[in-house]
Design an enzyme around this catalytic site. Structure first.
Site, PDB file in Angstrom:
ATOM      1  N   ASN A 148      62.083  45.848  71.647  1.00  0.00           N
ATOM      2  CA  ASN A 148      63.584  45.928  71.363  1.00  0.00           C
ATOM      3  C   ASN A 148      63.796  46.795  70.294  1.00  0.00           C
ATOM      4  O   ASN A 148      65.102  47.234  70.021  1.00  0.00           O
ATOM      5  CB  ASN A 148      64.135  44.506  71.275  1.00  0.00           C
ATOM      6  CG  ASN A 148      63.332  43.605  70.263  1.00  0.00           C
ATOM      7  OD1 ASN A 148      62.347  43.994  69.857  1.00  0.00           O
ATOM      8  ND2 ASN A 148      63.958  42.828  69.688  1.00  0.00           N
TER       9      ASN A 148
ATOM     10  N   HIS B 283      45.182  61.794  65.443  1.00  0.00           N
ATOM     11  CA  HIS B 283      45.157  61.734  63.901  1.00  0.00           C
ATOM     12  C   HIS B 283      43.444  61.733  63.735  1.00  0.00           C
ATOM     13  O   HIS B 283      43.268  61.053  62.613  1.00  0.00           O
ATOM     14  CB  HIS B 283      45.744  60.453  63.410  1.00  0.00           C
ATOM     15  CG  HIS B 283      47.182  60.482  63.353  1.00  0.00           C
ATOM     16  ND1 HIS B 283      48.040  59.625  63.455  1.00  0.00           N
ATOM     17  CD2 HIS B 283      48.112  61.423  63.648  1.00  0.00           C
ATOM     18  CE1 HIS B 283      49.203  59.821  63.468  1.00  0.00           C
ATOM     19  NE2 HIS B 283      49.115  60.880  63.565  1.00  0.00           N
TER      20      HIS B 283
ATOM     21  N   GLN C  66      47.365  58.008  68.776  1.00  0.00           N
ATOM     22  CA  GLN C  66      47.320  57.997  67.133  1.00  0.00           C
ATOM     23  C   GLN C  66      46.326  57.389  66.562  1.00  0.00           C
ATOM     24  O   GLN C  66      46.036  57.514  65.375  1.00  0.00           O
ATOM     25  CB  GLN C  66      48.696  57.544  66.717  1.00  0.00           C
ATOM     26  CG  GLN C  66      49.876  58.248  67.353  1.00  0.00           C
ATOM     27  CD  GLN C  66      51.349  57.568  67.090  1.00  0.00           C
ATOM     28  OE1 GLN C  66      51.669  57.856  65.900  1.00  0.00           O
ATOM     29  NE2 GLN C  66      51.573  56.311  67.391  1.00  0.00           N
ATOM     30  N   ASN C  67      45.624  56.809  67.239  1.00  0.00           N
ATOM     31  CA  ASN C  67      44.368  55.762  66.763  1.00  0.00           C
ATOM     32  C   ASN C  67      42.881  56.686  66.458  1.00  0.00           C
ATOM     33  O   ASN C  67      42.649  57.633  67.236  1.00  0.00           O
ATOM     34  CB  ASN C  67      43.804  54.603  67.675  1.00  0.00           C
ATOM     35  CG  ASN C  67      45.069  53.632  68.206  1.00  0.00           C
ATOM     36  OD1 ASN C  67      46.056  53.675  67.165  1.00  0.00           O
ATOM     37  ND2 ASN C  67      44.909  53.148  69.254  1.00  0.00           N
TER      38      ASN C  67
HETATM   39  N1  APR Z   1      50.140  44.898  71.910  1.00  0.00           N
HETATM   40  C1  APR Z   1      50.797  45.845  71.977  1.00  0.00           C
HETATM   41  N2  APR Z   1      51.616  46.229  70.784  1.00  0.00           N
HETATM   42  C2  APR Z   1      51.497  45.734  69.787  1.00  0.00           C
HETATM   43  C3  APR Z   1      50.481  44.318  69.526  1.00  0.00           C
HETATM   44  C4  APR Z   1      49.993  43.978  70.817  1.00  0.00           C
HETATM   45  N3  APR Z   1      49.197  42.892  70.635  1.00  0.00           N
HETATM   46  N4  APR Z   1      50.580  44.190  68.194  1.00  0.00           N
HETATM   47  C5  APR Z   1      51.626  44.776  67.581  1.00  0.00           C
HETATM   48  N5  APR Z   1      52.048  45.982  68.350  1.00  0.00           N
HETATM   49  C6  APR Z   1      52.931  46.969  68.144  1.00  0.00           C
HETATM   50  C7  APR Z   1      53.915  46.738  66.934  1.00  0.00           C
HETATM   51  O1  APR Z   1      55.051  45.911  67.290  1.00  0.00           O
HETATM   52  C8  APR Z   1      54.385  48.206  66.535  1.00  0.00           C
HETATM   53  O2  APR Z   1      55.334  48.605  67.327  1.00  0.00           O
HETATM   54  O3  APR Z   1      52.044  48.061  67.549  1.00  0.00           O
HETATM   55  C9  APR Z   1      52.939  48.840  66.939  1.00  0.00           C
HETATM   56  C10 APR Z   1      52.135  49.176  65.684  1.00  0.00           C
HETATM   57  O4  APR Z   1      52.763  50.070  64.778  1.00  0.00           O
HETATM   58  P1  APR Z   1      52.179  50.894  63.704  1.00  0.00           P
HETATM   59  O5  APR Z   1      51.432  49.859  62.660  1.00  0.00           O
HETATM   60  O6  APR Z   1      53.220  51.613  62.906  1.00  0.00           O
HETATM   61  O7  APR Z   1      51.027  51.982  64.290  1.00  0.00           O
HETATM   62  P2  APR Z   1      51.518  53.212  64.870  1.00  0.00           P
HETATM   63  O8  APR Z   1      52.630  53.308  65.742  1.00  0.00           O
HETATM   64  O9  APR Z   1      50.100  53.378  65.743  1.00  0.00           O
HETATM   65  O10 APR Z   1      51.088  54.073  63.546  1.00  0.00           O
HETATM   66  C11 APR Z   1      51.221  55.485  63.678  1.00  0.00           C
HETATM   67  O11 APR Z   1      50.830  55.571  61.178  1.00  0.00           O
HETATM   68  O12 APR Z   1      49.620  54.968  59.385  1.00  0.00           O
HETATM   69  C12 APR Z   1      49.731  56.103  60.357  1.00  0.00           C
HETATM   70  O13 APR Z   1      48.086  57.433  61.039  1.00  0.00           O
HETATM   71  C13 APR Z   1      48.420  56.136  61.144  1.00  0.00           C
HETATM   72  O14 APR Z   1      48.020  56.614  63.183  1.00  0.00           O
HETATM   73  C14 APR Z   1      48.980  56.018  62.398  1.00  0.00           C
HETATM   74  C15 APR Z   1      50.528  56.083  62.567  1.00  0.00           C
END
Ligand code: APR
Length: 232
Positions: A204, A109, A91-92
Site C-alpha cells: 500500500n 547493484h 537490486q540484490n
Molecule cells: N516479502 C516481500 N517483501 C518484503 C518482505 C518479505 N518477507 N519483507 C520486507 N519486504 C519489503 C518491504 O516492505 C520493502 O518495501 O521489501 C522492501 C525492502 O525495501 P528496501 O529495504 O528499501 O530494499 P530495496 O528496495 O531492495 O533497496 C534498494 O537500496 O540500499 C540500497 O543498494 C541497496 O539494492 C538496495 C537498494
C-alpha cells in the site's frame, strides 16, 4: 491461468525477496544497514577513508549470504520461467536467484560473491572462499574490492535493464521499496499495455500510476501464489 497474451515477463526484485532467507532489508526502522550508516560503508568516499572497514563489512555480508538458502519465492520464479520467457532484474547483491536455478538474472547493484579491481570496475573476478583481504590484487596490481555498486557510482547494467523493461509484457515487482534511483525509474519505462503486479507486505506504500495489481503478502507466500495462478 496461463495467459497467452503474455510472452515475456520481467521480475524486478529487491531486498524483500531475500528477507525470509534471513538476509535483512536495508530500510528497517532504525535506518541503519546492519548497524552501519550507509555513508560509512557503501560509498567511494568510505572506501577512500577506511577501506578495511568497508572490506570487513562486505566480508560479513558475504558470509551471511553464503549461509542463506533460496526460499519459496526464488524457487517459484524458476517454475515461472518454464512457462514464460522470464528475465529477473535484481537490486540484490546476493546470489539466491542463481542458486535457486534462475538463469537470466541481471544484477543492477553488483554481486557480492565477486570482486573487482579498485581502479577498473570492468576487471571482475570470482572470490575464492568468502573473503577479500587487504593485499589481494587484480591482474594489474591494484587492490581488490567488492563487486558492488556504491551510492554515487554509475549503474552499468541500467542500459540493459531499460531495454528489457521497455518490451516486456508483464512486470512483477517483489520486495522493493523503490526508494533508490535509477532502479526506481524502471517502472515508468514499461509500454502502456504492460501488466504491473507488486508483491510486498507494505504494497500500500507504493504509489505507481496506472493499472497496478497489489498483492499484500510476504514474498514466500505471494510469489508462489501468483506463479500458481499463472501456470495452471
Ligand atoms: N516479502 C516481500 N517483501 C518484503 C518482505 C518479505 N518477507 N519483507 C520486507 N519486504 C519489503 C518491504 O516492505 C520493502 O518495501 O521489501 C522492501 C525492502 O525495501 P528496501 O529495504 O528499501 O530494499 P530495496 O528496495 O531492495 O533497496 C534498494 O537500496 O540500499 C540500497 O543498494 C541497496 O539494492 C538496495 C537498494
Amino acid at each position: 491461468m496461463m495467459d497467452t497474451n503474455i510472452k515475456h515477463i520481467t521480475v524486478f526484485t529487491g531486498a524483500g525477496i531475500s528477507a525470509e532467507s534471513g538476509l535483512k532489508t536495508f530500510r528497517g526502522h532504525d535506518g541503519l544497514w546492519e548497524g552501519n550508516r550507509i555513508e560509512d560503508v557503501a560509498t567511494p568516499e568510505a572506501w577512500q577513508r577506511n577501506p578495511e572497514l568497508v572490506q570487513r563489512f562486505y566480508n560479513e555480508r558475504r558470509k551471511s549470504c553464503l549461509q542463506a538458502q533460496p526460499n519459496a519465492a526464488h524457487d517459484a520464479l524458476v517454475k515461472l520461467s518454464r512457462y514464460y520467457d522470464v528475465d529477473i532484474i535484481t537490486q540484490n547483491i546476493d546470489d539466491l536467484h542463481e542458486r535457486a536455478g534462475s538463469v537470466k538474472v541481471l544484477h543492477l547493484h553488483g554481486e557480492i560473491v565477486k570482486s573487482q579491481s579498485s581502479l577498473d570496475p570492468e576487471l571482475v573476478y570470482p572470490i575464492e572462499g568468502d573473503e577479500i583481504k587487504m593485499g589481494d590484487r587484480c591482474a594489474l596490481g591494484s587492490q581488490l574490492r567488492p563487486h558492488v555498486v556504491w551510492f554515487g557510482e554509475t549503474v552499468p547494467n541500467m542500459t540493459r535493464a531499460l531495454q528489457i523493461v521497455q518490451y516486456t509484457d508483464m512486470l512483477i515487482m517483489v520486495g522493493t521499496s523503490l526508494q533508490v534511483y535509477p532502479a526506481a525509474q524502471l517502472v515508468f519505462e514499461t509500454k502502456r499495455e504492460c501488466k504491473i503486479v507488486v508483491i510486498d507486505p507494505q504494497a500500500n506504500r507504493h504509489r505507481i500510476e496506472g493499472d497496478v495489481e497489489y498483492i499484500d503478502k510476504n514474498a514466500t507466500e505471494g510469489v508462489p501464489y501468483l506463479v500458481n495462478l499463472m501456470t495452471k
